[in-house]
Design an enzyme around this catalytic site. Sequence first.
Site, PDB file in Angstrom:
ATOM      1  N   THR B  19     -17.982 -11.198 -37.987  1.00  0.00           N
ATOM      2  CA  THR B  19     -16.844 -10.448 -37.448  1.00  0.00           C
ATOM      3  C   THR B  19     -15.546 -10.816 -38.164  1.00  0.00           C
ATOM      4  O   THR B  19     -15.491 -11.789 -38.913  1.00  0.00           O
ATOM      5  CB  THR B  19     -16.674 -10.771 -35.948  1.00  0.00           C
ATOM      6  N   ASP B  20     -14.504 -10.008 -37.932  1.00  0.00           N
ATOM      7  CA  ASP B  20     -13.184 -10.374 -38.447  1.00  0.00           C
ATOM      8  C   ASP B  20     -12.135 -10.241 -37.351  1.00  0.00           C
ATOM      9  O   ASP B  20     -12.469  -9.915 -36.200  1.00  0.00           O
ATOM     10  CB  ASP B  20     -12.830  -9.558 -39.700  1.00  0.00           C
ATOM     11  N   ALA B  21     -10.886 -10.513 -37.697  1.00  0.00           N
ATOM     12  CA  ALA B  21      -9.824 -10.570 -36.693  1.00  0.00           C
ATOM     13  C   ALA B  21      -9.526  -9.212 -36.065  1.00  0.00           C
ATOM     14  O   ALA B  21      -8.771  -9.128 -35.093  1.00  0.00           O
ATOM     15  CB  ALA B  21      -8.551 -11.164 -37.305  1.00  0.00           C
TER      16      ALA B  21
END
Lengths: 140, 140, 140, 140
Positions: B19-21
């Site tokens: 995942t990312d921010a």
Amino acid sequence: MTHSTAPFAHPVRIYWEDTDAGGIVFYANYLKFFERARTEWLRALGFGQQVLRDESGGMFVVSETAVKYHSPARLDDTLIVTAELQTSGKASLTIAQRAYLRADGQADRLLAEGTIRLGWVDSTTLKPGRIPAPVLEALK
Amino acid sequence: MTHSTAPFAHPVRIYWEDTDAGGIVFYANYLKFFERARTEWLRALGFGQQVLRDESGGMFVVSETAVKYHSPARLDDTLIVTAELQTSGKASLTIAQRAYLRADGQADRLLAEGTIRLGWVDSTTLKPGRIPAPVLEALK
Amino acid sequence: MTHSTAPFAHPVRIYWEDTDAGGIVFYANYLKFFERARTEWLRALGFGQQVLRDESGGMFVVSETAVKYHSPARLDDTLIVTAELQTSGKASLTIAQRAYLRADGQADRLLAEGTIRLGWVDSTTLKPGRIPAPVLEALK
Amino acid sequence: MTHSTAPFAHPVRIYWEDTDAGGIVFYANYLKFFERARTEWLRALGFGQQVLRDESGGMFVVSETAVKYHSPARLDDTLIVTAELQTSGKASLTIAQRAYLRADGQADRLLAEGTIRLGWVDSTTLKPGRIPAPVLEALK
């Protein structure tokens, strides 16, 4: 061992790829940032890793890592990552590393710190060997 | 070319690392998921990549990727990733791949789809070569 | 659309983290390199992504990627990665990007090239929206 | 603390994405493998991380990692990754983890081992808090 000089420092910018759904930098990525700083330190001392490998037939491998995470980094932050020799032997080294949040051009808050132990191995057999003397000498 | 059978399907679980921010899966990671499915497809057909490399002296390299992202995946989701041959030549293949969100054990919403073009190269020289006939035959 | 000026260019160094067991840069990582260059381009134009997100409540998401891989990069290489606007609408943009191997301080051999289509979404709902006019204006 | 039962074990397959130009698994990736095993362990106990986050408003963050690397893994290897509680407090836990190379269906050679210290934080403020009692109870 005493260092009268400041440790080697390398800037690292935080991109989307570095973050996770917690909104902060994924902790495993500090090992990458530490390695980038070690690599640039070696390069600054005249030892590109690919050249080193081609010439000596050996390479560093990481045998142990220990990291403490103090404070999170976020998208667009700039980190200053340091590297300095902590201890060294003939076949292994321990490097102390820190990541700081840079604010106003200054290394500011300590985000993470750790030690990375490196061994030297033959690139083909992966068997342990002696760190090339010039490398060892330069790092001290 | 017509497939009367369903494409090969491989489950992929989403972890923090993916995942990312933005709170969703980082788009570049679908190329990893697609590759995991291709790898398991080859393995199911009897071709582990390391063995293939050791025996033939060659390996697949990705020469082109095209991906459309339709809907995001999130932490803890399970994806079903498919792989099927789209076109094949003597030196290259194009694989069509899709990632679906699995809900209640069924492949549900289409998240991403794309095509991956693979060439065959010598592992040492990286020069193009012919895909081993048994591999080509098995994929059809 | 005509650019009389050279595209934005950003250097990327290759580390161990970027390579795979084929001895070359893992192809999916070019999407990361392309994004670093896009991010620095936006920053150079005055738009940090976190600030943009905080101020506008929106963010870019990648909706489509297409990449051709021409030649491999290796450990310690320096790449020059470029970004320039190809087409733009009110809700999406397409950016053309290239990665070159830098030799002797010059961008040299073309390693990879591609197009990245970006949409604009609300950061919370992920629903499509209009790209903020100042961003769109600056990129042209 | 004494465990009479075997630790939780989770299989991890090695793909190209996990390797580096040394021909082996990139050491930082063991932190990912360890996390996958911890996540599946929590899930097996009834605690999906996204659900936990939505329901409690909190999440685990990694505050400390220590890993020793004994032997390398390679493309196509299957690893068995274990997780078990080492120590626990109200606000933090330490999990002991190991990665073994699976051969003939059995966990065989120890590749890496380490400890991961987790703290509990509020998902929004990232301030420390108490681990939800049911989670703590289940892990013991």
